[in-house]
Design an enzyme around this catalytic site. Structure first.
Site, PDB file in Angstrom:
ATOM      1  N   GLU A 121       0.865  -1.306  -0.022  1.00  0.00           N
ATOM      2  CA  GLU A 121       0.076  -0.057  -0.039  1.00  0.00           C
ATOM      3  C   GLU A 121       0.892   1.378  -0.003  1.00  0.00           C
ATOM      4  OE1 GLU A 121      -2.092   1.689  -1.212  1.00  0.00           O
ATOM      5  OE2 GLU A 121      -3.844   0.742  -0.413  1.00  0.00           O
TER       6      GLU A 121
ATOM      7  N   ASP B 101      -7.171   0.095  -3.732  1.00  0.00           N
ATOM      8  CA  ASP B 101      -7.951   1.087  -3.738  1.00  0.00           C
ATOM      9  C   ASP B 101      -8.875   0.998  -5.112  1.00  0.00           C
ATOM     10  OD1 ASP B 101      -6.163   1.699  -5.343  1.00  0.00           O
ATOM     11  OD2 ASP B 101      -5.628   3.869  -4.559  1.00  0.00           O
TER      12      ASP B 101
HETATM   13  O1  AHR Z   1       0.750   0.685  -3.299  1.00  0.00           O
HETATM   14  C1  AHR Z   1       0.361   0.907  -4.673  1.00  0.00           C
HETATM   15  C2  AHR Z   1      -1.211   1.222  -4.700  1.00  0.00           C
HETATM   16  O2  AHR Z   1      -1.262   2.482  -4.069  1.00  0.00           O
HETATM   17  C3  AHR Z   1      -1.900   0.316  -4.161  1.00  0.00           C
HETATM   18  O3  AHR Z   1      -2.570  -0.827  -4.876  1.00  0.00           O
HETATM   19  C4  AHR Z   1      -3.241   1.245  -4.225  1.00  0.00           C
HETATM   20  O4  AHR Z   1      -4.450   0.916  -3.055  1.00  0.00           O
HETATM   21  C5  AHR Z   1      -2.785   2.737  -4.183  1.00  0.00           C
HETATM   22  O5  AHR Z   1      -3.195   3.630  -4.974  1.00  0.00           O
END
Ligand code: AHR
Ligand code: AHR
Length: 481
Positions: free
Chosen positions: A204, A280
């Protein structure tokens, strides 16, 4: 023994086991996945040929004959019911109604395992699966392991082709709220040596290739046709590994402490499961998934080595991407519409716009050229084809915003992929239907005499289900010019 039998005997059992290609337990004979067909919306479950075996692709082929099929459910084989279904909107909306993501075509990723045909999950940008209420996945800083088998030649730099542990509310809830395998050539966060693609861990707000949040030379570019990717994480430790899924053993790219950046130690894993998207619901990535599992506990290296040996023994191999009437590279062809309205119309172009036009033996030489195409080996995948304009050499049919256009080859990977199409036996029983390699739910289709890369019943006007099979079936002949 299957991969999950191996994890169980290592004391770190699978709590989720997903594959459209094979059973991941020796004794598993239940459903692997569900498909839904375009003709009547009926669904069918596809099981292994026998317990522990390869998927019954022939059952899918007969259920989906003469129509299109989507993968609606990827069943969890662990017995916990952690199935993957169409991902809902989150920080980003998907392209389908109400912001849902696209479902994958059931036929975009054909392979063989030990000589038996099976289909993987071909993720185009916009496609994603999720389970926000699974049982038994790691939460907080608890330990887990995971592996997945991907197509090492199908990737991009978008965020994020992932499989693993993510947020339960489809939103970016902060550093350390995910722990998933990533594959692709994004350099927005971390990267490895060479130009990619790389296996990384999506923790994340960061794709991690090693200790450093940015570049780590120890994470190699990896592009075997079939790759095994491994991520595992526990209290202040995590590891990243990869291998050729068709031979050899795992290499460790990182094995050490958690990132020192705030939020990743301890982790705050939430325990949802994602496939093909970011935590996300970022939907820009592409890739192909064949099988993967998540475990409880931190698997030993010996266990992971035994799992890799099992994957190699499954003998993943490529198979034909096309069917129907054969095309000869270098020949000129014309494509005649088969819908009752339009059987004197051929796929042609007016400037950049690809359309259908009435062409006959008495038409002008210029019009005959507009309606003729030189068959080339697929620019983005040599197992399929590209179609070069007869009157504008160097320009090819590509899709852009899902309209078909004639455009000069700019040499980019995006162009090559958007200009690659895989013909199959015509959906209406006549000629050929011509699938977009990168968006296998989409086919050459005429709609109001303009040509699109259309899906059967999708959200665009030109995707309308009525007369889809006819509009998407073309009789291929020698070129008019
Ligand atoms: O960590 C990379 C990305 O960042 C994740 O998959 C996403 O949730 C956020 O936009
Ligand atoms: O046609 C769909 C997409 O539209 C293409 O892949 C991309 O080049 C454009 O954004």
């Amino acid at each position: 023994a299957g991969p999950c039998d191996i994890y169980a005997s290592g004391g770190t059992p699978c709590i989720a086991a997903h594959s459209t290609t094979r059973a991941l337990y020796n004794a598993y004979a239940g459903s692997l996945y569900q498909v839904k067909r375009g003709s009547d919306g009926a669904v069918a479950n596809i099981a292994p040929l026998s317990a522990g075996g390869v998927a019954n692709a022939a059952a899918q082929d007969s259920f989906c004959a003469g129509t299109t099929c989507l993968i609606t459910i990827i069943y969890d084989q662990s017995g916990r019911g952690n199935h993957l279904t169409q991902a809902p909107p989150g920080g980003f909306e998907g392209p389908e109604a109400n912001g849902y993501d696209n479902l994958a075509s059931a036929t975009g990723a054909p392979v063989t395992l030990n000589g038996h045909k099976a289909y993987g999950v071909f993720i185009s940008p916009g496609t994603g699966y999720r389970n926000n209420a699974p049982s038994g996945t790691a939460k907080g800083d608890a330990a887990e392991g995971m592996y997945a088998v991907f197509d090492g030649t199908h990737y991009n730099g978008g965020c994020c082709f992932d499989y693993g542990n993510a947020e339960t509310n489809n939103l970016d809830t902060g550093n350390g709220h995910m722990e998933a395998i990533y594959f692709g050539d994004s350099t927005a966060w971390g990267s490895g040596s060479g130009s990619g693609p790389w296996i990384m861990a999506d923790l994340e707000n960061g794709l991690f290739s090693g200790a450093n949040p940015k570049n780590n030379a120890g994470d190699p570019s990896i592009s075997h046709r079939f790759i095994t990717a491994v991520v595992k994480g526990g209290p202040n430790k995590w590891a990243l590994k990869g291998a050729n899924a068709a031979s050899g053993s795992l290499s460790t790219y990182y094995d050490g402490a958690r990132p020192s950046v705030r939020g990743y130690n301890p982790m705050s894993k939430e325990g949802a499961i994602i496939l093909g998207i970011g935590g996300d619901n970022s939907i820009s990535a592409q890739g192909t998934f064949y099988e993967g599992v998540m475990t409880t506990g931190y698997p030993s290296d010996a266990t992971e080595n035994a799992v890799q040996a099992d994957i190699v023994a499954a003998k993943y191999a490529t198979t034909s991407m096309t069917s129907g009437p054969a095309l000869a590279v270098g020949s000129s062809i014309s494509l005649r519409a088969t819908t009752a309205c339009c059987t004197t119309r051929y796929l042609a172009h007016t400037g950049a716009t690809v359309n259908t036009q009435v062409v006959s033996s008495s038409s002008s030489a210029a019009l005959k050229q507009q309606a003729s195409w030189t068959v080339r080996a697929g620019l983005g995948n040599g197992a399929c084809f590209s179609f070069e304009s007869r009157d504008t050499p160097g320009s090819f049919i590509r899709h852009y915003d899902f309209a078909l256009v004639v455009a000069a080859n700019d040499g980019s990977k995006q162009f090559r992929e958007d200009a690659t199409f895989c013909p199959q036996a015509g959906l209406n029983g006549q000629g050929s239907s011509i699938r977009a390699w990168g968006y296998p739910t989409r086919y050459f289709r005429h709609y109001d005499n303009v040509a699109y890369a259309a899906s059967n019943g999708g959200v665009h006007t030109f995707d309308v289900a009525g007369s889809f099979n006819d509009d998407a079936s073309w009789v291929v002949s020698d070129g008019l010019a």
